[in-house]
Design a protein around this motif. Sequence first.
Motif, PDB file in Angstrom:
ATOM      1  N   GLY A 276     -58.384   3.669  28.719  1.00 10.37           N
ATOM      2  CA  GLY A 276     -58.067   5.075  28.885  1.00 10.37           C
ATOM      3  C   GLY A 276     -57.198   5.228  30.113  1.00 10.37           C
ATOM      4  N   LEU A 277     -56.007   5.793  29.964  1.00  7.93           N
ATOM      5  CA  LEU A 277     -54.994   5.784  31.025  1.00  7.93           C
ATOM      6  C   LEU A 277     -54.509   7.192  31.348  1.00  7.93           C
ATOM      7  N   MET A 278     -54.079   7.371  32.592  1.00  5.46           N
ATOM      8  CA  MET A 278     -53.380   8.585  33.004  1.00  5.46           C
ATOM      9  C   MET A 278     -51.949   8.198  33.361  1.00  5.46           C
ATOM     10  N   LEU A 279     -50.994   8.875  32.725  1.00  5.05           N
ATOM     11  CA  LEU A 279     -49.581   8.619  33.021  1.00  5.05           C
ATOM     12  C   LEU A 279     -49.186   9.486  34.216  1.00  5.05           C
ATOM     13  N   GLY A 283     -46.824   5.883  37.750  1.00  7.41           N
ATOM     14  CA  GLY A 283     -47.045   4.929  36.673  1.00  7.41           C
ATOM     15  C   GLY A 283     -48.409   5.116  36.038  1.00  7.41           C
ATOM     16  N   ALA A 284     -48.710   4.283  35.028  1.00  6.22           N
ATOM     17  CA  ALA A 284     -49.983   4.388  34.308  1.00  6.22           C
ATOM     18  C   ALA A 284     -51.121   3.853  35.159  1.00  6.22           C
ATOM     19  N   LYS A 285     -52.219   4.609  35.206  1.00  2.00           N
ATOM     20  CA  LYS A 285     -53.406   4.174  35.935  1.00  2.00           C
ATOM     21  C   LYS A 285     -54.623   4.254  35.016  1.00  2.00           C
ATOM     22  N   VAL A 286     -55.508   3.267  35.155  1.00  4.15           N
ATOM     23  CA  VAL A 286     -56.681   3.189  34.282  1.00  4.15           C
ATOM     24  C   VAL A 286     -57.726   4.209  34.715  1.00  4.15           C
ATOM     25  N   LEU A 287     -58.207   4.966  33.747  1.00  2.00           N
ATOM     26  CA  LEU A 287     -59.328   5.875  33.975  1.00  2.00           C
ATOM     27  C   LEU A 287     -60.641   5.182  33.651  1.00  2.00           C
ATOM     28  N   GLU A 288     -60.650   4.438  32.527  1.00  6.66           N
ATOM     29  CA  GLU A 288     -61.864   3.731  32.121  1.00  6.66           C
ATOM     30  C   GLU A 288     -61.505   2.700  31.066  1.00  6.66           C
ATOM     31  N   PHE A 289     -62.405   1.741  30.883  1.00  8.95           N
ATOM     32  CA  PHE A 289     -62.308   0.792  29.781  1.00  8.95           C
ATOM     33  C   PHE A 289     -63.425   1.065  28.783  1.00  8.95           C
ATOM     34  N   ASN A 290     -63.096   0.893  27.487  1.00  8.52           N
ATOM     35  CA  ASN A 290     -64.108   0.833  26.441  1.00  8.52           C
ATOM     36  C   ASN A 290     -63.971  -0.518  25.754  1.00  8.52           C
ATOM     37  N   CYS A 291     -65.045  -0.988  25.193  1.00 14.50           N
ATOM     38  CA  CYS A 291     -65.058  -2.338  24.628  1.00 14.50           C
ATOM     39  C   CYS A 291     -65.135  -2.331  23.111  1.00 14.50           C
ATOM     40  N   ARG A 292     -64.540  -1.335  22.499  1.00 15.37           N
ATOM     41  CA  ARG A 292     -64.605  -1.202  21.028  1.00 15.37           C
ATOM     42  C   ARG A 292     -63.557  -0.193  20.595  1.00 15.37           C
TER      43      ARG A 292
END
Length: 988
Positions: A276-279, A283-292
Amino acid sequence: MAERVLVIGGGGREHALAWKLAQSPHVQQVLVAPGNAGTAKNGKISNSAVSVNNHTVLAQYCKDHNVGLVVVGPEVPLAAGIVDDLMSAGVLCFGPSAKAAQLEASKSFSKSFMDRHNIPMARWSSFTDPQDACRYIRGAEFPALVVKASGLAAGKGVVVARDKDEACQAVLDIMKDKAFGSAGETVVVEELLEGEEVSCLCFSDGVTVSPMPPVQDHKRLLDRDQGPNTGGMGAYCPTPQVSEEVLQEIQTSVLQKTVDGMREEGTPYVGVLYAGLMLTTEGAKVLEFNCRFGDPECQVLMPLLESDLYEVLMKTLQMELSLSPVQWLQDSAAVTVVMASAGYPAAYKKGLEITGLSQVSEMGIQVFHAGTELKEGGGVMTSGGRVLTVTAVRPTLESALRSANEGVAVISFPDAVYRRDIGHRAIAHLSRSRGLSYKDSGVDIAAGNRLVDLIKPLAKATARPGCNAELGGFAGLFDLKAAGFTDPILVSGTDGVGTKLKVAQASGVHGSLGQDLVAMCVNDVLAQGAEPLFFLDYFSCGRLDVRVASSVIAGIADACQTAGCALLGGETAEMPGVYGPGEYDLAGFCVGAVERGAVLPRLRDITEGDLLIGIASSGLHSNGFSLVRQILQRSGLRLDSPAPFGRPGQTVGEALLTPTKIYSRLLHPILRSGAVKACAHITGGGLLENIPRVLPPELAAELDACRWRMPAVFWWLQQEGGLSLDEMSRTFNCGLGAVLVVSKPEAQRVLRLLQDQEEAWIVGSLAHRPPGAAAVLIRNLERSLKDSPSRSPDTSALQNEAHHGEQASRQRTRVAVLISGTGTNLQALMEQAKKPWSSAEIVLVISNRPAVTGLKRAALAGIQTRVVDHKLCGSRAEFDGTIDKVLEELGVELVCLAGFMRILTGNVIKKWSGEGQKTLILSEEVDAGAIVVQEAVPILVTDTEDSLSERIREAEHRAFPAALELVCSGAAKLRDDGRIVWSHSAQG
């Protein structure tokens, strides 16, 4: 050899995965545990009841059932180690290990991992003490306003605060009040990033990443990103905001770097990685990861996947992603819209019936089920917060959104919640990046053209003498000479359907409004004595929904055919900003003609003592709905509540939407005969204001409400709303759709003509009106309201007055009715024979089956009954002979078959069709013989099998009694050659 695949989960994501896997030639069967109504017995797909929490049991199940691959949908089983346990047991399973799944399961772990590997993200810190978290929020040099539960919270454990106080309150809610349970034992506080939020997913085999097209989901419950946070209310793909250059940067600096980092730390990441990214401007920065796979992201990705999903998953597990790229559809866009239960994401009802699913599949739209389950005996009902995701794939994002919304409009369950603006950011981005068009302003000319193409054949079907009803010209033409007029006066009328529209729009039922619109205009024109010739409609909306508009206009076309007028043209106005989503308005225009000497009312001919004949309404018609809606709100009833009025089984919405009656085919021949002096259409203003419009000022109408049948809806409205009698009779029609003024000598003949097709009564008379006196006096209104609908109208006094010396009783034909079951047609025949002017007397009912409902109906009506059980007869001849003997004993002259399920022999038919006998059995062949009465039943666009069957039954219950009357009166006779001879001199 084809494989059996097991998908773990029961939401829309899992349905989408099963749907895509089932398309693979490598897959023999897809099992889904626990699944939902959409994955139950659906081609290759079926549900499994195996426990997914006990991994030992699950592994043995897979071995026992030859499951070659397990695909895990939700995050909780992944974090619980389902992949590790199944793989250890020798069962192939797609998804990351429990250790790798920490990227999602622990936000604290995820943040620390990104710090270690220099992956771009928001500034952050994690806390186990709420006071420390609040001090961090208040002292941070950046807006530390994003508060997350570190553990798994079903996609809802994030609060984006507006200020520091709200952020601190979120910390307390999560950590002290346990808003997300144990997931909130640790909280992560982040910098609030600004920009466009997108989701970038990829397949990872532990070394290679294969990116999927970027997706954007919509977390807020309501349009314009309003309302509470949810698990996701819709998504679209691809996102035009993410350029190829940006996507490449995300692949390199986020996805690949994450997979490389996990491998370096001894935890290879195999499965689907979701970033999950914020543009941002940096530049793009990660908000969170999901594993599916995300939900609802999966529901737009799977329809766009061109490669075989099974092959992709196997290559991922075999570390072969680098050998062949995953293929995605080009020049296509997908939009999915989530339909949720009312109350979601908080408490909501379950067990609500869902309709319209089969129609959506015919539109080329895919519905992925989530919170659904099968009803006993068939059908689908709700069982969760997010119920369905409706997905459309089209060449453009705009057309995909339009199609998905059209699909949502077809599906119905009570108080469904959904957004209509999925993809609004992308559409705005596209608008900014190219020149504006008329479509950008909200007006879709192509949709308007599609609508015209749909309604052209509907309009053409309404052609009549004087008009071919061809659409497409600048104006419509009508030839009065061709219609048979010599010295005509044109009569025009215009009307709408008022706030009945609101009830229809809230109920999702649009087709019946067409009849309301036509009826309101046609009945006004009819009141001037005119024949309705042609009709024009005006449909206005904020955004054109072709399906809804075509349903309304199809109803208009059907009603025009019923009224005998041509649908000559119309206007569809799309006006963005004027109407809200899903709202529209209607207006109609009818033009008729009447010969100069036949214009109504004939005020000079109307005199004291003339009688008033009332014609039954179907209920409210289309007036007073602003008051009705207010009463409904006060009562606490909803449109889907069982109606305390109306037919058994009807909802409030269905009863209120009963369409307005069209009186033209009934009344026009009677008006042309000259027997009617005036005709009042009881429309807005009720009885008190409409009857005086057709009377001389020196005369008043005196009505007795006991003389007509009052539908139960009026009593309910009066009681629930606390309405005065004056308010009732000034607002509503109170059961009378039209009132005719006739002389006493003509009254009985006119009444008989009306009652052949419709309920009608002599309801009052005209009297001298003193100065200042009321123009309409209604006696017994309160009594009639209270007694409705059990009371039968008391018509004796006025009927006797109307007979004016006419002989009260006449020789009647003795009728026997043969039945086999419930006797619904028998009931219609008995009601016909009870009418004082009827030529029929039912003296006997015979059934070939004992104890059927029809026999009880007859007994309650005081009619003799006999049972001639065919099972107890030794032969057909004995059975027929017994029936013949009973008929002769009671002097029967006419035999009716009303649902009689036995075939009589030729000897019986010949005897009862012979000289001096009357019969409705006209042929030895089944379903053959001359036609006495015939009635067409149109098939509506909105029809179901049940609704069409109900209208056919209603038509049969009108046609059969009419045929009975024609034969009994001698108006219809059978010649030796089997043809009908009509006698116009027959009495009645």
